[in-house]
Design an enzyme around this catalytic site. Structure first.
Site, PDB file in Angstrom:
ATOM      1  N   CYS A 115      -6.825  -5.577   2.070  1.00  0.00           N
ATOM      2  CA  CYS A 115      -5.653  -5.946   1.527  1.00  0.00           C
ATOM      3  C   CYS A 115      -4.892  -7.240   2.210  1.00  0.00           C
ATOM      4  O   CYS A 115      -4.654  -7.443   3.278  1.00  0.00           O
ATOM      5  CB  CYS A 115      -4.589  -4.260   1.514  1.00  0.00           C
ATOM      6  SG  CYS A 115      -2.965  -4.370   0.842  1.00  0.00           S
ATOM      7  N   GLY A 156      -9.557 -10.929 -12.580  1.00  0.00           N
ATOM      8  CA  GLY A 156      -9.029 -11.081 -13.891  1.00  0.00           C
ATOM      9  C   GLY A 156      -9.302 -10.818 -15.343  1.00  0.00           C
ATOM     10  O   GLY A 156      -9.391 -11.607 -16.010  1.00  0.00           O
ATOM     11  N   GLY A 187      -4.823 -11.289 -11.377  1.00  0.00           N
ATOM     12  CA  GLY A 187      -5.205 -12.232 -13.278  1.00  0.00           C
ATOM     13  C   GLY A 187      -5.272 -12.782 -13.409  1.00  0.00           C
ATOM     14  O   GLY A 187      -6.275 -13.278 -12.794  1.00  0.00           O
ATOM     15  N   LEU A 219       0.875  -1.212   0.045  1.00  0.00           N
ATOM     16  CA  LEU A 219       0.076  -0.144  -0.273  1.00  0.00           C
ATOM     17  C   LEU A 219       0.951   1.263   0.032  1.00  0.00           C
ATOM     18  O   LEU A 219       0.551   2.375   0.062  1.00  0.00           O
ATOM     19  CB  LEU A 219      -1.228  -0.191   1.152  1.00  0.00           C
ATOM     20  CG  LEU A 219      -2.357  -0.760   0.870  1.00  0.00           C
ATOM     21  CD1 LEU A 219      -2.872  -1.284   2.212  1.00  0.00           C
ATOM     22  CD2 LEU A 219      -3.443   0.099  -0.243  1.00  0.00           C
ATOM     23  N   THR A 244      -7.290  -9.529  -4.202  1.00  0.00           N
ATOM     24  CA  THR A 244      -6.231 -10.252  -4.478  1.00  0.00           C
ATOM     25  C   THR A 244      -6.550 -11.366  -3.206  1.00  0.00           C
ATOM     26  O   THR A 244      -6.942 -11.643  -2.278  1.00  0.00           O
ATOM     27  CB  THR A 244      -4.952 -10.434  -4.523  1.00  0.00           C
ATOM     28  OG1 THR A 244      -4.526  -9.548  -3.492  1.00  0.00           O
ATOM     29  CG2 THR A 244      -5.101  -9.427  -5.745  1.00  0.00           C
ATOM     30  N   THR A 270      -5.495  -6.211 -13.910  1.00  0.00           N
ATOM     31  CA  THR A 270      -3.731  -6.394 -13.439  1.00  0.00           C
ATOM     32  C   THR A 270      -3.855  -5.973 -15.481  1.00  0.00           C
ATOM     33  O   THR A 270      -2.729  -6.337 -15.747  1.00  0.00           O
ATOM     34  CB  THR A 270      -3.851  -8.429 -13.467  1.00  0.00           C
ATOM     35  OG1 THR A 270      -3.720  -8.184 -12.155  1.00  0.00           O
ATOM     36  CG2 THR A 270      -1.948  -8.921 -13.267  1.00  0.00           C
TER      37      THR A 270
END
Lengths: 269, 302
Positions: B130, B244, B217, B73, B193, B266
C-alpha cells in the site's frame, strides 16, 4: 442503505441549456426507480470509454420514469454532459444516499440554495407544495447568471433572491436574508457551496434552528466502497457523504476542522 | 466440464475473475447490482488489527484514463469483519480472499491467526504494497528480505492459502517475488497501485491531502501486464493479474501472459457490473474459441 438501487443504461431524452454553464439533462429510464428528494445518482456516458473514467455524482432535480439532473460545467465530465444530444446513452446508478428528512410538523421550511445547489431543493419544494406547504426559499449566486431555474423556484415558493454584485434581487448573500427570516418555528434545508452551507449551519446553530444540508464531495462509486468522500465528523473521525449523506443534519459535520476542504458546489468535474 | 475453472495452488476457483481489494468493499455492497457469488472470488478491503479512520480529504481525484487514491486503508478492522461481514458472505457462498494489512510482522501474524480460525475465508492476500500509509505497507514490499520475513511469519501462523500482493515500486520486483515464493507464498498478486501526484494550478497545491496517491485504472494496464509477464517467467507459483482491467479483452491479455486469474479493480467504480461483464465476456470468448481458461493461461508465451 438504499434497498433498491440499480444500474440502468438510459438514453438522454432532452437537454435544456441555460447559457454555457447550466444544463438540465432528462433521461428516459422507462420506469420509476423510486428516487426521493435529496437522493443522488452516479452519471456517466455509456460511450465515454476510458475517459472521463469515473461517473459524476448528481442530485436528482426530479424523479419518476424520466429523472432529471442539473449540470454545472466545471470540468471534462460535465462538459461532455453539456454537449450530449438526445438519444445518447448514459449509465445511471441510483437512487443513492439519504434523502432530505421529512419536514417536521409545525415547523416552516426555509430552503437556502446557492447556484447549482438549487437542484435537490427544487425537488424538495415540489414535494412540499404537493403536500400543501408552500416553502420560503432564499436563492443566491455571484451574479444573475448563477441562478439557474430561478423561475421554476419562484413558482413554488416565496422566493428571496440575492446576488453578490446586485445584478438581481438583493445585493449580498443568502445569509443576510436568512438572519432576518429565522424564527423559532423554522427549519432550514440548504445546498450550495461549502462555505455558504457552513455559514448557514452556523447561523442555525446559534439560533437553535434545525438545519439539514446536502453535501457534495468528490466520489468514485457512490455507495460506500471507494471511501473517497469523507467529511470531518463533529466529535472526530469521518462520515461518508455517499452513505451517511448527502442529506444530513448540519450539526453532525465539523465545519471548522482544518481537514475540511472548502468546496464549491458543482465541483464534480 | 467447467471451461472457466482455474487453480491457485490448492485453491480451485470456479472462474478466474476476482474483484480487487479496496474497490469492492466487503462484497455485499454490490449485491444490488449482481450476484457476487457468481465471481471467482472477492478480495476484501484491506483489514487491519484495529479499525482505521483513514486519511483526511481529498482522498481521490481523477487523472487521464485513471485515478489517484489515498484512502489510507480506512476499514472496519478484522473483528468487525469476522462478526458483521463474513457470516453473510459465507452463507451466500462467496469465495472470500481476505486482504490484510499491518505495520508490524506481529500484527500481520495476529490478523492471520484470527482469520485462520474463521470458516469462509478461502485465502489471505498480504498487502505489503500500500503506497498511502506512513508505516508498514510498501516498506515490506520493496525489500526482498522484509517481504520474505513477513511472508514466512504469516505462513507459520495460518494454514490458509497465502497470496502476496506485489508493489511495482520495488527496485527489483522479481527478487521480491522470488523471496516471497521461497518464504512459502502460494501465489503472487501483481500489481498494486504506483504512486502518482497531481497539482491544482488554481490553488497551487496537490489535489490530494496525502500529496501522493495510488495510480490505478486503464492507463496502468500496460505496465501491469509487463510486470505480470516478468513474474510468470521468474516464479513457479501462480500469478494473479491486476491493473486497469475493464473489459473481458483486458482480462484475456493477462491470462495469455500467464496469469492464472485476474482482479477487476477501478473498473467497478466506472461500472458496478464491470466484474460480472468481464466474466461473461471470458465465458463467451471460450465458447466461441472452443477453448478453456486453463488453455488460455500463458498461451502468448508459447
Amino acid at each position: 442503505m438504499a434497498p433498491h438501487r440499480s444500474q440502468v443504461v438510459a438514453p438522454l431524452l432532452r437537454r435544456e441549456s441555460m447559457g454555457d454553464a447550466y444544463h438540465v439533462l432528462t433521461f428516459d429510464v422507462g420506469r420509476d426507480l423510486g428516487a426521493a428528494p435529496g437522493q443522488f445518482l452516479m452519471v456517466r456516458g455509456a460511450e465515454w470509454g476510458d475517459a472521463p473514467l469515473l461517473p459524476r455524482p448528481m442530485s436528482y432535480l426530479s424523479g419518476g420514469p424520466t429523472p432529471s439532473i442539473l449540470v454545472k460545467v466545471v470540468g471534462e465530465g460535465t462538459t461532455r454532459m453539456a454537449r450530449a444530444e438526445p438519444g445518447e446513452p448514459f449509465s445511471l446508478v441510483g437512487p443513492l444516499g439519504v434523502p432530505w428528512r421529512a419536514p417536521s410538523p409545525g415547523r416552516r421550511p426555509v430552503l437556502v440554495a446557492g447556484g447549482v445547489g438549487v437542484a435537490p431543493l427544487l425537488f424538495l419544494a415540489r414535494g412540499l407544495v404537493a403536500a400543501g406547504t408552500r416553502p420560503v426559499a432564499i436563492y443566491g449566486g455571484r451574479t444573475k447568471k448563477d441562478l439557474p431555474l430561478d423561475d421554476d423556484l419562484a413558482l413554488i415558493s416565496d422566493l428571496h433572491v440575492t446576488t453578490e454584485d446586485g445584478s438581481r434581487g438583493q445585493r449580498g448573500r443568502v445569509t443576510d436574508v436568512l438572519e432576518a427570516l429565522l424564527a423559532e418555528d423554522v427549519e432550514v434545508f440548504t445546498c450550495g457551496p461549502d462555505r455558504m452551507m457552513a455559514a448557514v449551519a452556523d447561523i442555525c446553530a446559534r439560533r437553535d434552528v434545525p438545519c439539514e444540508v446536502s453535501v457534495e464531495t468528490p466520489m468514485a462509486c457512490g455507495y460506500g466502497v471507494c471511501l473517497g468522500c469523507p467529511l470531518p465528523a463533529a466529535g472526530g473521525g469521518y462520515i461518508y457523504a455517499c452513505t451517511e449523506g448527502p442529506c444530513i443534519d448540519a450539526r453532525r459535520i465539523d465545519w471548522n476542522r482544518p481537514d475540511h476542504p472548502p468546496r464549491a458546489a458543482g465541483r464534480a468535474s | 466440464m467447467n471451461r472457466l475453472a482455474t487453480r491457485i495452488g490448492a485453491l480451485e476457483l470456479k472462474n478466474p475473475v476476482l474483484t480487487a481489494s479496496g474497490t469492492f468493499g466487503y462484497g455485499l455492497e454490490y449485491d444490488d447490482f449482481f450476484d457476487v457469488a457468481t465471481l471467482g472470488g472477492i478480495c476484501t478491503k484491506g483489514l487491519s488489527r484495529e479499525p482505521r479512520a483513514g486519511n483526511p480529504p481529498e482522498r481521490i481525484c481523477e487523472t487521464p484514463a485513471s485515478m489517484l487514491n489515498a484512502i489510507g486503508l480506512a476499514n472496519v478492522g478484522v473483528e468487525a469483519f469476522c462478526r458483521d461481514k463474513l457470516p453473510v458472505l459465507r452463507e451466500r457462498g462467496v469465495t472470500v480472499v481476505a486482504n490484510i494489512f499491518a505495520s508490524s510482522t506481529d500484527d500481520f501474524v495476529a490478523i492471520a491467526e484470527r482469520l485462520g480460525g474463521e470458516p469462509g475465508v478461502h485465502a489471505l492476500e498480504l498487502n505489503v504494497s500500500c503506497p498511502n500509509v506512513s508505516h508498514g505497507g510498501i516498506e515490506f514490499g520493496k525489500d526482498p528480505k522484509l517481504a520474505a520475513q513477513v511472508t514466512a511469519a504469516v505462513r507459520r501462523a495460518a494454514k490458509l492459502p497465502l497470496w502476496v500482493k506485489m508493489s511495482p515500486e520495488a527496485g527489483d520486483i522479481v527478487a521480491v517475488a522470488k523471496a516471497c515464493e521461497g518464504a512459502g507464498a502460494d501465489a503472487l498478486t501483481a500489481i498494486n497501485t504506483i504512486r502518482g501526484m497531481t497539482i491544482d494550478v488554481d490553488t497551487e497545491r496537490q489535489r490530494l491531502a496525502n500529496r501522493t496517491g495510488g495510480f490505478s485504472g486503464p492507463a496502468l494496464r500496460p505496465i501491469a501486464l509487463r510486470i505480470v509477464w516478468d513474474l510468470v517467467g521468474a516464479v513457479s507459483i501462480p500469478v494473479i493479474g491486476i491493473g486497469g482491467i475493464s473489459t473481458w479483452r483486458d482480462a484475456v491479455e493477462f491470462l495469455l501472459a500467464g496469469a492464472s486469474a485476474v482482479q477487476v479493480g477501478t473498473a467497478s467504480f466506472a461500472d458496478p457490473c464491470a466484474a460480472k461483464k468481464v466474466l461473461d465476456g471470458i465465458a463467451a470468448h471460450c465458447e466461441r474459441q472452443g477453448t478453456s481458461v486453463a488453455e488460455l493461461i500463458g498461451r502468448a508465451r508459447r
